[in-house]
Design a protein around this motif. Structure first.
Motif, PDB file in Angstrom:
ATOM      1  N   GLU A   1       4.404  -2.232   8.863  1.00 12.15           N
ATOM      2  CA  GLU A   1       3.712  -3.499   8.604  1.00 12.15           C
ATOM      3  C   GLU A   1       2.232  -3.387   8.955  1.00 12.15           C
ATOM      4  O   GLU A   1       1.369  -3.925   8.258  1.00 12.15           O
ATOM      5  CB  GLU A   1       4.367  -4.635   9.409  1.00 12.15           C
ATOM      6  N   ALA A   2       1.957  -2.680  10.030  1.00 12.89           N
ATOM      7  CA  ALA A   2       0.557  -2.474  10.403  1.00 12.89           C
ATOM      8  C   ALA A   2      -0.167  -1.685   9.317  1.00 12.89           C
ATOM      9  O   ALA A   2      -1.301  -2.012   8.933  1.00 12.89           O
ATOM     10  CB  ALA A   2       0.464  -1.732  11.732  1.00 12.89           C
ATOM     11  N   ALA A   3       0.504  -0.683   8.788  1.00 15.53           N
ATOM     12  CA  ALA A   3      -0.109   0.156   7.759  1.00 15.53           C
ATOM     13  C   ALA A   3      -0.438  -0.663   6.517  1.00 15.53           C
ATOM     14  O   ALA A   3      -1.504  -0.499   5.903  1.00 15.53           O
ATOM     15  CB  ALA A   3       0.818   1.312   7.409  1.00 15.53           C
ATOM     16  N   ILE A   4       0.464  -1.550   6.146  1.00 11.90           N
ATOM     17  CA  ILE A   4       0.204  -2.393   4.968  1.00 11.90           C
ATOM     18  C   ILE A   4      -1.054  -3.217   5.182  1.00 11.90           C
ATOM     19  O   ILE A   4      -1.930  -3.279   4.323  1.00 11.90           O
ATOM     20  CB  ILE A   4       1.410  -3.325   4.691  1.00 11.90           C
ATOM     21  N   ARG A   5      -1.169  -3.819   6.350  1.00 10.44           N
ATOM     22  CA  ARG A   5      -2.360  -4.637   6.619  1.00 10.44           C
ATOM     23  C   ARG A   5      -3.631  -3.782   6.587  1.00 10.44           C
ATOM     24  O   ARG A   5      -4.630  -4.154   5.969  1.00 10.44           O
ATOM     25  CB  ARG A   5      -2.237  -5.312   7.987  1.00 10.44           C
ATOM     26  N   VAL A   6      -3.557  -2.636   7.259  1.00  8.81           N
ATOM     27  CA  VAL A   6      -4.755  -1.795   7.345  1.00  8.81           C
ATOM     28  C   VAL A   6      -5.175  -1.288   5.967  1.00  8.81           C
ATOM     29  O   VAL A   6      -6.345  -1.331   5.599  1.00  8.81           O
ATOM     30  CB  VAL A   6      -4.513  -0.603   8.296  1.00  8.81           C
TER      31      VAL A   6
ATOM     32  N   ILE B   1       3.959   7.856   5.627  1.00  7.89           N
ATOM     33  CA  ILE B   1       3.803   6.420   5.868  1.00  7.89           C
ATOM     34  C   ILE B   1       3.701   5.687   4.541  1.00  7.89           C
ATOM     35  O   ILE B   1       4.373   4.691   4.301  1.00  7.89           O
ATOM     36  CB  ILE B   1       2.525   6.133   6.692  1.00  7.89           C
ATOM     37  N   LEU B   2       2.870   6.236   3.668  1.00  4.35           N
ATOM     38  CA  LEU B   2       2.669   5.582   2.380  1.00  4.35           C
ATOM     39  C   LEU B   2       3.953   5.524   1.566  1.00  4.35           C
ATOM     40  O   LEU B   2       4.320   4.477   1.027  1.00  4.35           O
ATOM     41  CB  LEU B   2       1.604   6.352   1.585  1.00  4.35           C
ATOM     42  N   ILE B   3       4.615   6.667   1.507  1.00  6.59           N
ATOM     43  CA  ILE B   3       5.860   6.698   0.748  1.00  6.59           C
ATOM     44  C   ILE B   3       6.870   5.734   1.364  1.00  6.59           C
ATOM     45  O   ILE B   3       7.608   5.056   0.658  1.00  6.59           O
ATOM     46  CB  ILE B   3       6.435   8.128   0.725  1.00  6.59           C
ATOM     47  N   SER B   4       6.860   5.665   2.682  1.00  5.91           N
ATOM     48  CA  SER B   4       7.805   4.778   3.354  1.00  5.91           C
ATOM     49  C   SER B   4       7.530   3.319   3.035  1.00  5.91           C
ATOM     50  O   SER B   4       8.455   2.514   2.907  1.00  5.91           O
ATOM     51  CB  SER B   4       7.749   5.007   4.864  1.00  5.91           C
TER      52      SER B   4
ATOM     53  N   LYS C   1      -1.143  -8.873   0.482  1.00 11.00           N
ATOM     54  CA  LYS C   1      -1.597  -7.590   1.017  1.00 11.00           C
ATOM     55  C   LYS C   1      -0.722  -6.458   0.494  1.00 11.00           C
ATOM     56  O   LYS C   1      -1.215  -5.406   0.077  1.00 11.00           O
ATOM     57  CB  LYS C   1      -1.581  -7.598   2.543  1.00 11.00           C
ATOM     58  N   LEU C   2       0.584  -6.697   0.525  1.00  8.17           N
ATOM     59  CA  LEU C   2       1.484  -5.687  -0.016  1.00  8.17           C
ATOM     60  C   LEU C   2       1.198  -5.469  -1.497  1.00  8.17           C
ATOM     61  O   LEU C   2       1.184  -4.336  -1.986  1.00  8.17           O
ATOM     62  CB  LEU C   2       2.937  -6.138   0.179  1.00  8.17           C
ATOM     63  N   ALA C   3       0.941  -6.570  -2.204  1.00  8.27           N
ATOM     64  CA  ALA C   3       0.635  -6.467  -3.632  1.00  8.27           C
ATOM     65  C   ALA C   3      -0.558  -5.559  -3.859  1.00  8.27           C
ATOM     66  O   ALA C   3      -0.545  -4.688  -4.725  1.00  8.27           O
ATOM     67  CB  ALA C   3       0.349  -7.857  -4.202  1.00  8.27           C
ATOM     68  N   HIS C   4      -1.583  -5.747  -3.043  1.00  9.20           N
ATOM     69  CA  HIS C   4      -2.783  -4.922  -3.184  1.00  9.20           C
ATOM     70  C   HIS C   4      -2.444  -3.451  -2.957  1.00  9.20           C
ATOM     71  O   HIS C   4      -2.872  -2.570  -3.720  1.00  9.20           O
ATOM     72  CB  HIS C   4      -3.841  -5.378  -2.189  1.00  9.20           C
ATOM     73  N   VAL C   5      -1.676  -3.199  -1.911  1.00 14.73           N
ATOM     74  CA  VAL C   5      -1.329  -1.812  -1.609  1.00 14.73           C
ATOM     75  C   VAL C   5      -0.512  -1.206  -2.739  1.00 14.73           C
ATOM     76  O   VAL C   5      -0.770  -0.085  -3.183  1.00 14.73           O
ATOM     77  CB  VAL C   5      -0.551  -1.737  -0.277  1.00 14.73           C
ATOM     78  N   LEU C   6       0.480  -1.942  -3.227  1.00 13.16           N
ATOM     79  CA  LEU C   6       1.356  -1.396  -4.269  1.00 13.16           C
ATOM     80  C   LEU C   6       0.615  -1.195  -5.589  1.00 13.16           C
ATOM     81  O   LEU C   6       0.783  -0.189  -6.267  1.00 13.16           O
ATOM     82  CB  LEU C   6       2.549  -2.328  -4.495  1.00 13.16           C
ATOM     83  N   GLN C   7      -0.211  -2.154  -5.964  1.00 15.68           N
ATOM     84  CA  GLN C   7      -0.832  -2.085  -7.294  1.00 15.68           C
ATOM     85  C   GLN C   7      -2.079  -1.203  -7.331  1.00 15.68           C
ATOM     86  O   GLN C   7      -2.391  -0.636  -8.365  1.00 15.68           O
ATOM     87  CB  GLN C   7      -1.218  -3.493  -7.775  1.00 15.68           C
TER      88      GLN C   7
END
Lengths: 209, 209, 209, 209
Positions: free
Chosen positions: C14-19, C54-57, C100-106
């Motif tokens: 969760e921290a990684a997603i935010r960062v 981390i990213l793959i996870s 935030k997750l959307a940004h990371v995924l897309q």
DNA sequence: CATGAATGAGGATTCATTCAT
DNA sequence: TATGAATGAATCCTCATTCAT
């Protein structure tokens, strides 16, 4: 071999002074100097060995003018105290009237590589000798204290003028350098004088208000 | 910066002084400093922002020690003339006993970028103030000439010491710096003194032959 | 071997997603993620092989939840058209509710190295299969056009949703993603439908105004 | 940028495409690109701001050709359906005939930093507009469904083509991209068409077996 | 004399990963 | 388990200098 007398040679020197004053030593690429001088980059190398040579040439040229002009003026006076006063006056006068050159001489030139400073050292010796001559002459003729060491005295004279000049440049000229002539003279003259016959500052060198 | 270890910080500083004294600032790659300090290149950046920061830190540290030690010693004397003598003595003593540091301070540090000089300027103000305080105090207490300008006087004092020191470093220490203390003192003291009560150099500061 | 079920594992994810959402993929150093997660840098490596992991996870976890939840909901409906509508709805719903997750995924996940994309590819196949199953099922049961190629159709469905989602993220959410569900459905449903029996959008999925 | 030589600019671009396609963006050191282009490393920087600029330039150049060529061809047809068919055909045709470029455009370009994507975004808008124009024109002239949203429709068209293309690249070209033109067209055309007047795929665009 | 395109060596800095505690 | 100080490989870019024209 570059022909140091040609017009383009001077154009490049003057352009370099402007560029270095504005951008600092490390921000002054050869290309920038070439552009400012209105010549191609390669042309620079027809007149100068390399970039260092430009810097040394600035110093040699400007200090050259400095020294060349000085003796005649200094010799105008028989009195070593007056010569000292005139030396300080000229030193400050030159700098005050060429702010960009002053910046280059006091700041930028100092931060150059060892080899440049070496080239400069050779030129500045001339100036050192000029100062020492005044001291030696003053001692010999009984104006200055007989126990002065000319070398140390030269360093004190030059060091004082130099520090005052550097501080003035770093203050970005918020005050008038020439008005400090008298105070610097007073301090140095007292160091040199045989108590009783201390010569006050020549009123003719006082800046006109 | 890692928390516990000030130790490694000092190790790097001392290594940097040696490397820079031997190779000049521009010839001192971070890798070279790291090797001399016995740490990895990356470790340098745990203790210093960047290469410039090493240089500024050398100055801050060493001038810091300089200033920190000075006042106590200076205050040992009531007499501003003695304080001046002691200032010059300490200035030269420090440099003479750290030839490599002397080289870095007098030569390499001057050829640094604007940002470095800015960092240095902040630290050196402290030293300037120290000198000015002696002057102001001496005037107030009637030891020095009342018509002295403390700022100009400070520049003459510092400029004289600095020029003498720089010439000594450039001569690669072929002579003894400390023995010049008296002559520099004499010159400066005369400038400061109200004729009649000029205080001679304190014999205790004369180098033992 | 990291224990993927532990609390700290989730905290780091969760921290990684935010960062990453805040700093971009290349601006997200392991140290930053560790700080955000409130653990030491070294601790990260007790739960993850390396940074890529981390990213793959993130992807595996979040897409996992995505897929895990989907079938139950999709199977709630017998009608493949309704399943398609629900798929789009869920796809957009998830993203809209996790900006935030959307940004990371897309965005951020796409700019990762080959090896990461490889890890992701394995996970996303699962999602692809989910979509293809709807298509195949719809064809078999006579809802969709019999001449559809399931693979191509899957790409058109996913590509359409993905492009719409990416544009929404890049617009920095200035409009509502969920309201686009119906229009995307309409376009895709028409492509799939055997003219006469085109099934209109299920009114229940329309966002409440 | 040097004045006369557009030639060398193209040489570098083409070399960069080859190198990046083979090694990925992060595996493509500037030195490697220079070597492939047969120029010195420094020469790269006479033609490009920095490494990112190479990537953006590839996109700008190639998408530029893409867009420049398209309208003339598209305008060859009065029928918006035919224009759509031709758009897809051209999109796939370009990629299929430049496999290395296709890889760079579909994969490597996506994994670039924010600043690169920003540069790309500006260029791709042109292409988006091209697609939207077909849609708007088709609606206005009564060929396409009047209730279509041009923006969403554009995203579905582009997203579909893009996803199909990316999957093709990732499959390392084990199949023929152009043969998918018809199926993609069919799906999109059905979405756009007013039921009764759906226009079948132009037989002329079918790949010759 | 003059040009300016081409060259290529050289170095500070970052950051994922390790490992002693 | 947890820590965080230490590591060191890896690379983009600048810019003084050259030389074909």
């Amino acid at each position: 071999m570059p022909k140091r007398t040609r017009e383009k040679y001077r154009v490049i020197i003057e352009a370099a002074i402007r560029v270095i004053a504005d951008n600092g030593y490390h921000g002054s690429q050869v290309s920038k100097i070439a552009r400012e001088a209105g010549v191609a980059e390669g042309t620079i190398y027809l007149y100068f060995e390399n970039k260092e040579d430009i810097l040394i040439s600035i110093f040699r040229n400007k200090l050259g003018e400095f020294i060349a002009a000085a003796p005649q003026k200094l010799n105008g006076s028989e009195n070593p105290f007056e010569q000292l006063a005139y030396l300080i006056y000229l030193h400050f006068y030159r700098l005050e009237n060429n702010p960009k050159l002053a910046h280059v001489l006091q700041i930028e030139l100092r931060q150059s590589e060892k080899s440049i400073r070496k080239g400069i050292a050779e030129v500045i010796k001339e100036y050192y000798r000029l100062i020492e001559n005044i001291v030696v002459d003053g001692i010999k003729r009984g104006y200055f204290r007989p126990d002065l060491d000319p070398k140390i005295t030269r360093k004190i004279i030059f060091g004082s003028m130099d520090e005052v000049a550097t501080c003035w440049v770093l203050s970005t000229h918020h005050y008038d350098l020439l008005t400090l002539t008298e105070q610097v003279y007073e301090a140095l003259a007292r160091s040199l004088s045989r108590e009783e016959d201390y010569t006050p500052f020549p009123p003719g060198l006082r800046p006109v208000q």
